[in-house]
Design an enzyme around this catalytic site. Sequence first.
Site, mmCIF file in Angstrom:
data_model
loop_
_atom_site.group_PDB
_atom_site.id
_atom_site.type_symbol
_atom_site.label_atom_id
_atom_site.label_comp_id
_atom_site.label_asym_id
_atom_site.label_seq_id
_atom_site.Cartn_x
_atom_site.Cartn_y
_atom_site.Cartn_z
ATOM 1 N N ASP A 266 2.910 6.546 1.076
ATOM 2 C CA ASP A 266 2.753 8.054 1.203
ATOM 3 C C ASP A 266 2.150 8.531 -0.158
ATOM 4 O OD1 ASP A 266 2.068 10.232 2.624
ATOM 5 O OD2 ASP A 266 4.194 10.763 2.969
ATOM 6 N N HIS B 147 -6.806 6.889 -1.561
ATOM 7 C CA HIS B 147 -6.559 5.703 -0.677
ATOM 8 C C HIS B 147 -7.103 4.568 -1.581
ATOM 9 C CE1 HIS B 147 -5.363 8.123 2.450
ATOM 10 N NE2 HIS B 147 -6.727 8.799 2.834
ATOM 11 N N LEU C 45 5.427 -15.403 1.462
ATOM 12 C CA LEU C 45 5.857 -14.021 2.052
ATOM 13 C C LEU C 45 5.076 -13.852 3.068
ATOM 14 C CD1 LEU C 45 6.837 -10.995 0.887
ATOM 15 C CD2 LEU C 45 4.447 -10.782 0.252
#
Length: 247
Positions: A24, A41, A135
Amino acid sequence: MAADPLSLIREHGRVPRHVAVIMDGNGRWASRRGLPRHAGHWEGMKAVREAVEGACAAGVEILTLFAFSTENWKRPQSEVDALMQLLCAYAESEHEELAGHGVEVRVLGEVSRLDSEARAAVALMEDATRDGAVLRLNLMISYGGREEIVRAVRRLAAQVHGRSLEPEAIDADTVEQVLFTRGLPDPDLLIRTSGEFRISNFLLWQTAYTELHIASVLWPDFTREDLFAAILDYQHRERRFGRVSTR
Ligand code: IPE
Ligand code: IPE
Ligand code: MG
């Protein structure tokens, strides 16, 4: 000389298997610089790279990033378009590198709401990284915790209706099996950046006993050092799961 955070994390030994992040603060990062929100972004893509590389270095097994919520569809169309373009650019530029690092990418959420270009980007990333064993990276896109639970209830109701499931047989494991995150352990640690103390409809079922870490850094400024700091904070928590202290 102070030990570096990675050595401290390893020394402690209790590395969170599953770390979830509410990424955020992109819009605020941009407006503080007089830039349009989409610039934040785009800058956030670097932070995603930091988080992925940091998670691999620390020995985290699963990283779940909240990239676009069900409610984010209600943002201005121009911002939604920019975020979808970003997804395509990320898939294009990163899929080989992710595969090379042994990262398996899965996109979880209502992917059917994405346009065909974005769905192709999802397929590219998932196909290229299918064999990753270092991962597991979950990108939560068009995801909402309530919508996930509603979808799960519908699936179980259909099974009951079709008589393949008895209502009495439904337990927490049955529910877990019809969530997007089926088969994965619940997050041990949830990080939210930008200093907000909210869940914002993220992983409502899965975070029942997750440790929360709120970082003031805005997402585009997030580095692996911030991830390591959150892990070190987690390593000093006592997880009681409703029981009494064993310390
Ligand atoms: C997070 O940053 C990214 C998404 C929700 C897609 P925001 O866009 O929410 O940035 P702020 O919170 O407005 O600063
Ligand atoms: C949560 O952030 C969603 C993502 C990070 C993708 P928001 O910025 O959308 O949440 P609110 O509106 O501050 O609760
Ligand atoms: Mg926000």
